[in-house]
Scaffold this active site. Structure first.
Site, PDB file in Angstrom:
ATOM      1  CG  ASP A 150      -1.946  -1.104   1.177  1.00 46.67           C
ATOM      2  OD1 ASP A 150      -2.290  -1.541   0.066  1.00 46.67           O
ATOM      3  OD2 ASP A 150      -2.397  -1.543   2.259  1.00 46.67           O
ATOM      4  CG  ASP A 174      -3.181   2.697   2.983  1.00 42.87           C
ATOM      5  OD1 ASP A 174      -4.416   2.576   2.945  1.00 42.87           O
ATOM      6  OD2 ASP A 174      -2.462   1.988   3.705  1.00 42.87           O
ATOM      7  CG  ASP A 178      -0.091   1.331   8.107  1.00 41.60           C
ATOM      8  OD1 ASP A 178      -0.607   2.421   8.440  1.00 41.60           O
ATOM      9  OD2 ASP A 178      -0.588   0.567   7.264  1.00 41.60           O
ATOM     10  NE  ARG A 230      -7.601   4.108  10.054  1.00 38.00           N
ATOM     11  CZ  ARG A 230      -7.489   3.093   9.218  1.00 38.00           C
ATOM     12  NH1 ARG A 230      -6.318   2.860   8.631  1.00 38.00           N
ATOM     13  NH2 ARG A 230      -8.513   2.328   8.952  1.00 38.00           N
TER      14      ARG A 230
END
Length: 348
Positions: A150, A174, A178, A230
């Protein structure tokens, strides 16, 4: 300055003592002293080109694939690097962009897979592009067959003791960071996040229970403008979110699922005028969200789900501990968040 910056930025000769940075980290990474010592290789990037299977000497990928052991990477000048495939970062490596203006953009971005003891500092990462499957040279010149990747700016899988500090990250399809598949002992500090929907994901998915052991410190970061959600979202594990500035949010700022724990401490939450005021979102309604000494402006509100902060302690070791500043000082603590501009004739 905040405690991390005060450790090295007050030294007017920091260019001659770059490795001092490794002693300045706080939070779950602890000190990054495994990245320095007599056995470290200092590597200068002189060439912004990228060949994912046959990296040329002088390129960033050559440093990650051909240098064994500890490597401290710096850059000879300002440069724009367009990666043809994800850059697999090696263990015990430092990417140090201080003193120059380095962009990694409009191509693949950074991938940390089963590595430890990594510092990424002072890089501007934006407009990352998703990648299809294919081979790429990784650490120790091993050819790795990657699946689809991604368009994340920095992706961590099964990695530990990672410090992401003073980077500017934005505009990725995206996410920006992460932390997944059992990654832990992470500190994300002094970064500037802007112009992004999904900013930071901590935890792979709702079925990956190994992430219950994840521990992440999110400190001295500047979120906004135009960050939607997020900041972070966490599954299963624990995040200490402390002394960050939130300049508005869309859906939510702090979110979670699968019984996560988020201790929000002395942050400054500034809700946008006419926008969403609620800071938290819990998809499963079983998370532990605790606010301690946070500062709220423009009607921002925090929905707590635990009554006592005792169970929310980060339980830092001595080398991880740091003093938490008053939330009313967060504007100044995060004033230099993001990749720094460091004049040659003065302190950074």
């Amino acid at each position: 300055m905040n405690v991390i910056d005060a450790c090295w930025r007050t030294n007017p000769n920091w260019r001659s003592h770059r490795h001092q940075l490794a002693t300045c980290s706080v939070g779950y990474t602890g000190k990054m002293t495994n990245n320095i010592g007599r056995d470290v290789t200092n590597y200068l990037v002189t060439d912004p080109s990228d060949d994912p299977l046959n990296p040329r000497p002088g390129t960033l990928r050559h440093a990650m694939t051909n240098v064994k052991g500890k490597v401290w990477v710096t850059f000879a000048r300002d440069m724009n690097i367009k990666l043809a495939k994800p850059l697999l970062i090696s263990s015990f490596s430092t990417i140090d962009g201080r003193g120059v203006n380095v962009h990694i953009a409009y191509g693949a971005c950074l991938f940390l897979q089963r590595v430890t003891n990594v510092i990424i500092h002072g890089i501007r990462i934006h407009h990352c592009v998703a990648q299809g499957p294919g081979p790429v040279m990784g650490p120790d010149r091993r050819i790795v067959q990657l699946g689809p990747v991604d368009a994340d700016a920095i992706r961590m899988m099964t990695s530990s003791k990672i410090w992401i500090d003073h980077n500017t990250l934005s505009d990725c399809p995206d996410g920006l960071i992460d932390v997944t598949r059992g990654s832990t002992e992470i500190t994300i500090s002094n970064n500037r996040f802007k112009f992004q929907d999904k900013v930071m994901l901590l935890g792979h998915d709702d079925g990956f229970r190994r992430d219950k052991d994840m521990r992440v410190t999110v400190v001295f970061n500047h979120f906004g403008p135009h960050c939607q959600q997020r900041m972070p979202r966490i599954r299963f594990g624990y995040a200490h979110v402390v002394n960050n500035l939130y300049l508005g949010w869309g859906q939510y700022a702090l979110g979670g699922s699968m019984n996560p724990s988020i201790k929000s401490q002395a942050n400054l939450f500034i809700a946008s005028h006419g926008g969403n005021k609620e800071i938290t979102w819990d998809s499963s309604l079983n998370g532990n969200f605790k606010s301690i000494h946070d500062v709220f402006e423009n009607g921002a509100s925090f929905r707590e789900s635990v009554d006592s902060g005792a169970a929310m302690r980060p339980n830092y070791r001595p080398d991880q501990m740091f003093g938490v500043a008053d939330g009313r000082t967060v504007r100044s603590l995060t004033n230099s968040a993001g990749a720094l501009t460091c004049p040659r004739t003065s302190r950074c």
